[in-house]
Write a protein that holds these residues in place. Structure first.
Motif, PDB file in Angstrom:
ATOM      1  N   ILE A  26      47.599  31.290  38.532  1.00 14.31           N
ATOM      2  CA  ILE A  26      46.943  31.243  39.832  1.00 14.31           C
ATOM      3  C   ILE A  26      48.036  30.964  40.853  1.00 14.31           C
ATOM      4  O   ILE A  26      48.774  29.988  40.723  1.00 14.31           O
ATOM      5  CB  ILE A  26      45.853  30.159  39.889  1.00 14.31           C
ATOM      6  CG1 ILE A  26      44.736  30.472  38.894  1.00 14.31           C
ATOM      7  CG2 ILE A  26      45.275  30.058  41.298  1.00 14.31           C
ATOM      8  CD1 ILE A  26      43.635  29.441  38.840  1.00 14.31           C
ATOM      9  N   ASP A  27      48.126  31.813  41.885  1.00 15.26           N
ATOM     10  CA  ASP A  27      49.222  31.721  42.847  1.00 15.26           C
ATOM     11  C   ASP A  27      49.145  30.502  43.752  1.00 15.26           C
ATOM     12  O   ASP A  27      50.143  29.832  43.974  1.00 15.26           O
ATOM     13  CB  ASP A  27      49.288  32.982  43.704  1.00 15.26           C
ATOM     14  CG  ASP A  27      49.773  34.179  42.919  1.00 15.26           C
ATOM     15  OD1 ASP A  27      50.372  33.990  41.846  1.00 15.26           O
ATOM     16  OD2 ASP A  27      49.555  35.315  43.378  1.00 15.26           O
ATOM     17  N   SER A  28      47.958  30.201  44.294  1.00 18.20           N
ATOM     18  CA  SER A  28      47.844  29.104  45.264  1.00 18.20           C
ATOM     19  C   SER A  28      46.459  28.493  45.181  1.00 18.20           C
ATOM     20  O   SER A  28      45.577  28.983  44.481  1.00 18.20           O
ATOM     21  CB  SER A  28      48.102  29.624  46.683  1.00 18.20           C
ATOM     22  OG  SER A  28      47.068  30.515  47.058  1.00 18.20           O
ATOM     23  N   THR A  31      43.818  30.828  46.443  1.00 20.94           N
ATOM     24  CA  THR A  31      43.416  31.745  45.387  1.00 20.94           C
ATOM     25  C   THR A  31      42.423  31.079  44.445  1.00 20.94           C
ATOM     26  O   THR A  31      41.449  31.697  44.017  1.00 20.94           O
ATOM     27  CB  THR A  31      44.643  32.240  44.601  1.00 20.94           C
ATOM     28  OG1 THR A  31      45.577  32.825  45.504  1.00 20.94           O
ATOM     29  CG2 THR A  31      44.254  33.257  43.552  1.00 20.94           C
ATOM     30  N   LEU A  34      39.077  30.995  46.151  1.00 24.08           N
ATOM     31  CA  LEU A  34      38.480  32.325  46.093  1.00 24.08           C
ATOM     32  C   LEU A  34      37.984  32.629  44.682  1.00 24.08           C
ATOM     33  O   LEU A  34      36.899  33.197  44.503  1.00 24.08           O
ATOM     34  CB  LEU A  34      39.493  33.376  46.548  1.00 24.08           C
ATOM     35  CG  LEU A  34      38.998  34.803  46.646  1.00 24.08           C
ATOM     36  CD1 LEU A  34      37.856  34.915  47.652  1.00 24.08           C
ATOM     37  CD2 LEU A  34      40.133  35.717  47.039  1.00 24.08           C
ATOM     38  N   LEU A  35      38.757  32.225  43.675  1.00 20.97           N
ATOM     39  CA  LEU A  35      38.345  32.406  42.286  1.00 20.97           C
ATOM     40  C   LEU A  35      37.054  31.646  42.002  1.00 20.97           C
ATOM     41  O   LEU A  35      36.140  32.175  41.362  1.00 20.97           O
ATOM     42  CB  LEU A  35      39.453  31.950  41.332  1.00 20.97           C
ATOM     43  CG  LEU A  35      39.088  31.921  39.852  1.00 20.97           C
ATOM     44  CD1 LEU A  35      38.839  33.330  39.340  1.00 20.97           C
ATOM     45  CD2 LEU A  35      40.167  31.234  39.055  1.00 20.97           C
ATOM     46  N   VAL A  81      40.081  39.192  41.961  1.00 24.92           N
ATOM     47  CA  VAL A  81      40.834  38.227  42.774  1.00 24.92           C
ATOM     48  C   VAL A  81      42.321  38.495  42.596  1.00 24.92           C
ATOM     49  O   VAL A  81      42.863  38.340  41.501  1.00 24.92           O
ATOM     50  CB  VAL A  81      40.498  36.775  42.363  1.00 24.92           C
ATOM     51  CG1 VAL A  81      41.320  35.787  43.154  1.00 24.92           C
ATOM     52  CG2 VAL A  81      39.017  36.500  42.525  1.00 24.92           C
ATOM     53  N   SER A  82      42.973  38.888  43.683  1.00 23.54           N
ATOM     54  CA  SER A  82      44.416  39.073  43.598  1.00 23.54           C
ATOM     55  C   SER A  82      45.077  37.689  43.631  1.00 23.54           C
ATOM     56  O   SER A  82      44.645  36.798  44.350  1.00 23.54           O
ATOM     57  CB  SER A  82      44.924  39.932  44.753  1.00 23.54           C
ATOM     58  OG  SER A  82      44.674  39.290  45.979  1.00 23.54           O
ATOM     59  N   GLY A  83      46.083  37.519  42.822  1.00 22.91           N
ATOM     60  CA  GLY A  83      46.729  36.219  42.711  1.00 22.91           C
ATOM     61  C   GLY A  83      46.242  35.428  41.512  1.00 22.91           C
ATOM     62  O   GLY A  83      46.763  34.362  41.211  1.00 22.91           O
ATOM     63  N   PHE A  84      45.246  35.952  40.808  1.00 24.15           N
ATOM     64  CA  PHE A  84      44.741  35.345  39.575  1.00 24.15           C
ATOM     65  C   PHE A  84      44.949  36.349  38.457  1.00 24.15           C
ATOM     66  O   PHE A  84      44.508  37.490  38.535  1.00 24.15           O
ATOM     67  CB  PHE A  84      43.257  34.995  39.710  1.00 24.15           C
ATOM     68  CG  PHE A  84      42.617  34.512  38.425  1.00 24.15           C
ATOM     69  CD1 PHE A  84      43.053  33.348  37.815  1.00 24.15           C
ATOM     70  CD2 PHE A  84      41.579  35.217  37.841  1.00 24.15           C
ATOM     71  CE1 PHE A  84      42.467  32.907  36.640  1.00 24.15           C
ATOM     72  CE2 PHE A  84      40.986  34.783  36.680  1.00 24.15           C
ATOM     73  CZ  PHE A  84      41.430  33.623  36.074  1.00 24.15           C
TER      74      PHE A  84
END
Length: 115
Positions: A26-28, A31, A34-35, A81-84
């Motif tokens: 997970i980027d941040s 994120t 959002l996830l 979800v981008s970043g996951f």
């Protein structure tokens, strides 16, 4: 208000679970929020349909097939979800189990008071 607290606790649980498992990234924290939101929506909309469609397999495995459904939901969230990122089915299965345990512990610590 209760939904926002649950969303924050789920995001924290996702961050902690991703920290513990090398196959999940997970980027941040944004994120993770959002996830948590996407997982909530998928659990409300998609999961009941999957449970009904796989009812014979769920009965045959005495409910253990629900773990597979949870892993599929995690993989679907990984696509949305981008970043996951989840490296595969087994990491998604382990992520769903560990996140459920951590989420339960954190909700127990935070308390579940009804207003």
């Amino acid at each position: 208000m209760n939904f926002l607290i649950r969303l924050l606790v789920s995001a924290l649980a996702a961050m902690l679970t991703a920290y513990l498992l090398p196959g999940v990234k997970i980027d941040s924290f944004i994120t993770a929020l959002l996830l948590a939101l996407v997982l909530a929506v998928l659990n409300v909309l998609v999961k009941p349909i999957l449970i009904i469609l796989t009812l014979p397999a769920t009965i045959l495995t005495l409910g253990l097939f629900l773990l597979v459904i949870n892993a599929v939901i995690i993989l679907l969230a990984g696509k949305l979800v981008s970043g996951f990122r989840v490296d595969g089915f087994w990491w998604a299965l382990l992520f769903s189990i560990v996140m459920t345990v951590i989420n339960s512990i954190m909700h127990g610590i935070a308390g579940n008071k009804e207003d």
